[in-house]
Design an enzyme around this catalytic site. Structure first.
Site, PDB file in Angstrom:
ATOM      1  N   HIS A 156      -2.826  -1.209  -3.174  1.00 27.47           N
ATOM      2  CA  HIS A 156      -3.954  -0.303  -2.928  1.00 27.47           C
ATOM      3  C   HIS A 156      -3.794   0.958  -3.782  1.00 27.47           C
ATOM      4  CE1 HIS A 156      -4.145  -2.127   1.410  1.00 27.47           C
ATOM      5  NE2 HIS A 156      -4.559  -2.977   0.484  1.00 27.47           N
ATOM      6  N   SER A 212       0.853  -1.193   0.000  1.00 25.60           N
ATOM      7  CA  SER A 212       0.000   0.000   0.000  1.00 25.60           C
ATOM      8  C   SER A 212       0.882   1.234   0.000  1.00 25.60           C
ATOM      9  CB  SER A 212      -0.946  -0.032   1.205  1.00 25.60           C
ATOM     10  OG  SER A 212      -1.854   1.053   1.163  1.00 25.60           O
ATOM     11  N   THR A 213       0.853   2.048   1.049  1.00 32.21           N
ATOM     12  CA  THR A 213       1.635   3.279   1.090  1.00 32.21           C
ATOM     13  C   THR A 213       3.120   2.993   0.864  1.00 32.21           C
ATOM     14  OG1 THR A 213       0.065   4.128   2.712  1.00 32.21           O
ATOM     15  CG2 THR A 213       2.134   5.326   2.463  1.00 32.21           C
ATOM     16  N   ASP A 216      -4.073  -5.078   6.106  1.00 32.62           N
ATOM     17  CA  ASP A 216      -4.543  -5.910   5.002  1.00 32.62           C
ATOM     18  C   ASP A 216      -3.495  -6.948   4.626  1.00 32.62           C
ATOM     19  OD1 ASP A 216      -6.161  -6.831   2.941  1.00 32.62           O
ATOM     20  OD2 ASP A 216      -5.442  -5.339   1.501  1.00 32.62           O
ATOM     21  N   MET A 234       0.084   1.096   5.357  1.00 31.84           N
ATOM     22  CA  MET A 234      -0.582   1.293   6.642  1.00 31.84           C
ATOM     23  C   MET A 234      -1.731   0.299   6.769  1.00 31.84           C
ATOM     24  SD  MET A 234      -2.644   4.864   6.033  1.00 31.84           S
ATOM     25  CE  MET A 234      -3.881   5.063   4.766  1.00 31.84           C
TER      26      MET A 234
END
Length: 378
Positions: free
Chosen positions: A223, A196-197, A320, A317
């Protein structure tokens, strides 16, 4: 208090973002109207985190970002339009060192702030505590020379992968009675990656370390919005020896190919007569983030013995992927968590480690080497 510098040439956007973060209660906010003013405020205000618009007079956002990361590195969140052109620029910004991006308010801006506000604040708070990578443009350090393929051979290999998936698309559109019997593709295993991030630069680093003849397919849940994943796949395809494609339709899995889940939806693994297939699926409300890493891993466990799966959970973050990859390991599969020292945000991989679901913890620049040894049975 977190010192936030908002850089935008629109007075309205500066005011709305300033009001949003001031109301959050834990930000001290300063402003700049363009890149040149931002560099001056950087020295005066010494912000902990910066939101940076791309299109500004005098000095654009990318030029400003590059100078920030060279002179005084700190977390930067790009303010991006959710268009394909915006995606291209944002991915370039992330390769230059930006931590994340937020949607640029447009249209009836004030009406949208109530909906966008909580996500903007969460992303900027997370970015303020993000870890900048030890080495700028890390992916450039981990290009492998071992694949030994000429540029012509590499193009031919990628073309063959696309021909396989074009054939699958034709099969999906053909009535069952008229379909020829397809030869089933047998794969030794599948790699599942979640991030993600900070994910795009991490994917750069890992995927550039895989040779064109990597024997397993790789499925990636990153994401992102739908308009970003196509440009991400094209960018990675141009950088990597392996073929990289966005999954916007059913695609039969092939070795040496990376399948990027389409944004704002989910990526799942299914079964067809020709073999295992990567499928786009509408996002499910019970999963908070999309493409969902948990849903990807659970779908793989439904069709593949866990002992033939490798899960990799990288920067991001939240949590998941942690639960599903823990189940994967409990079933006999293998898992890698990105080490805290290189993760921009050690949320997702850290949660996997805390759950006892990580076989090993490795810095991002070592993950491709670990994968090569794993698929070779070492």
């Amino acid at each position: 208090m977190t010192r936030l510098l908002i850089v935008d040439d629109s007075a309205l956007v500066r005011r709305l973002l300033g009001d949003l973060f001031t109301a959050a209660g834990d930000f001290e906010v300063a402003f700049a109207r363009d890149g040149l003013e931002a560099l001056a405020r950087l020295r005066e205000f010494n912000p902990d985190v910066i939101t940076l618009d791309v299109h500004m007079p005098h000095m654009d956002g990318l030029s400003c970002l590059d100078q920030i990361m060279v002179e005084q590195p700190r977390p930067v969140v790009m303010v991006s339009s959710l268009t394909e052109a915006g995606a291209e620029v944002t991915l370039e910004a992330m390769s230059l060192g930006a931590v994340d991006f937020i949607q640029k308010p447009d249209g009836a801006i004030s009406l949208k702030m109530d909906r966008l506000g909580p996500d903007l604040v969460e992303k900027v708070r997370t970015a303020a505590g993000a870890r900048l990578r030890r080495s700028h443009r890390l992916a450039e350090r981990v290009r492998r020379q071992a694949n030994g393929l000429s540029a012509e051979a590499l193009v031919a290999r990628k073309s063959r992968a696309r021909l396989v998936n074009d054939a699958v698309s034709r099969e999906e559109a053909t009535p069952p009675a008229d379909r020829p019997v397809a030869e089933k593709q047998v794969l030794p295993g599948v790699v599942l990656i979640g991030c993600s991030t900070g994910g795009p630069p991490a994917l750069d680093a890992v995927l550039q370390g895989l040779p064109a003849d990597f024997p397993w397919p790789v499925l990636v849940a990153q994401h992102m919005p739908a308009t970003f994943t196509g440009p991400l796949a094209r960018r990675l395809d141009g950088l990597c020896a392996v073929s990289v494609q966005e999954v916007a339709r059913p695609m039969v899995l092939a070795p040496g190919t990376v399948y990027i889940g389409k944004g704002d939806a989910d990526l799942i693994l299914g079964q067809r007569p020709a073999g295992l297939v990567a499928l786009p699926a509408p996002a499910k409300a019970e999963y908070r983030w999309h493409p969902s890493v948990d849903r990807l891993v659970d779908s793989a466990l439904g069709h593949v013995d866990a002992r033939r799966l490798i899960g990799v959970l990288m920067t991001g973050m939240g949590y998941d992927g942690a639960e599903a990859m823990t189940r994967l390991r409990q079933g006999g599969g293998r898992t890698i968590a990105e080490a805290e020292e290189t993760a921009v945000v050690w949320g997702m991989p850290g949660e996997l480690v805390r759950m006892g679901g990580a076989d090993m913890v490795a810095p991002v620049d070592e993950i491709s080497g670990r994968l090569l040894r794993m698929v070779a049975g070492r």
